[in-house]
Design an enzyme around this catalytic site. Structure first.
Site, PDB file in Angstrom:
ATOM      1  N   PRO A   2       0.824  -1.203   0.000  1.00 34.66           N
ATOM      2  CA  PRO A   2       0.000   0.000   0.000  1.00 34.66           C
ATOM      3  C   PRO A   2       0.860   1.256   0.000  1.00 34.66           C
ATOM      4  CG  PRO A   2      -0.882  -1.605   1.518  1.00 34.66           C
ATOM      5  CD  PRO A   2       0.423  -2.156   1.049  1.00 34.66           C
ATOM      6  N   GLU A   3       0.462   2.238  -0.796  1.00 35.68           N
ATOM      7  CA  GLU A   3       1.197   3.493  -0.865  1.00 35.68           C
ATOM      8  C   GLU A   3       0.492   4.542  -0.022  1.00 35.68           C
ATOM      9  OE1 GLU A   3       3.043   4.716  -4.396  1.00 35.68           O
ATOM     10  OE2 GLU A   3       2.892   2.780  -5.391  1.00 35.68           O
TER      11      GLU A   3
END
Length: 271
Positions: A2-3
């Site tokens: 996840p960014e």
């Protein structure tokens, strides 16, 4: 992994359910995550009121009067607020029992995430030396230009350096460089100040939009309500090798930079 928009989406989803609640106890069924869950986590949280839920880079910080829990989702981690009686799954490793009768449940099939502790007044080593937040006033083209002087690394690798600016991961770096018309392979030190102004604006605009849209739909990412993000439908270059550029109809190319996949348009990103 996840960014930043996915982590910010998670933070915004969790905060209303956690802020002001008291942690009754922790049920740590699997302490062996990326790093062992320290005893200080239970000691710091149990019986404490949650004052705020913050984000720093791709980490979540849950603040109490004695310090902050430092959480990272890793590659497959997920945090959800559920009724206490919700049946356990095989990868449900940690529950925070809340005075609301709910639990904050951490699920992670790969166990690459972490739950650590940062005492009040200290900065955890994982947060030390990080650059500014890309959505803060401290981040702009001038900062990128000054920090890039003399740097021979590719501009995409430079943009993803957490000491330069935090949270600009592979997907959003590719998209921002496309928006700014910059070849990701170009040495960072050769990019002009004007181009860095465009790049900083693109980073901020794209991250803001991705947060609004719920982040990027990755194979393992779900928001706290179990819904996927939707930004993936709007990607211009990332993951589109061989497809036609939406701006000029040139086939998108792919390569490797800094051991990461890189996508770009050879016509739109010539400088």
């Amino acid at each position: 992994m996840p960014e930043l928009p996915e982590v910010e989406t998670t933070r915004r989803g969790l905060a209303p359910h956690l802020t002001g609640r008291r942690v009754v106890d922790l049920d740590i069924r699997q302490p062996r995550l990326r790093w062992p869950v320290p005893p200080a986590l239970r000691a710091g949280l149990a019986g404490r009121r949650i004052e705020a839920v913050r984000r720093r880079a791709k980490y979540l910080l849950v603040d109490t009067e004695t310090g902050s829990a430092l959480l990272h989702l890793g590659m497959s981690g997920m945090l959800r607020v559920l009724p206490d009686a919700t049946p356990l799954g095989p990868h449900d490793h940690v529950d925070w029992r809340l005075d609301s009768g709910q639990v904050l449940r951490y699920t992670d099939p790969r166990r690459f995430g972490s739950q650590l502790w940062q005492p009040l007044g200290e900065v955890h080593p994982l947060l030390a030396g990080l650059g500014p937040e890309p959505l803060s006033d401290a981040f702009d083209g001038a900062l990128l230009w000054h920090r890039s002087r003399g740097r021979q690394a590719a501009v995409k690798v430079f943009l993803m350096d957490q000491a330069v600016v935090v949270g600009v991961g592979n997907i959003y770096a590719s998209e921002a460089l496309f928006a700014a018309g910059i070849d990701p392979r170009q040495p960072a030190g050769r990019v002009s100040r004007a181009r860095y102004d465009l790049l900083a604006d693109a980073v901020r605009r794209i991250l803001d939009h991705a947060i609004t849209r719920g982040g990027t739909t990755l194979r393992d990412f779900l928001a706290p309500d179990g819904a996927p993000g939707y930004f993936e439908q709007e990607l211009n270059v990332y993951g589109r090798e061989g497809e036609l550029c939406r701006s000029c109809a040139t086939p998108i190319r792919a390569g490797r930079l800094g051991q990461r996949n890189t996508f770009y348009c050879p016509l739109c990103q010539r400088r």
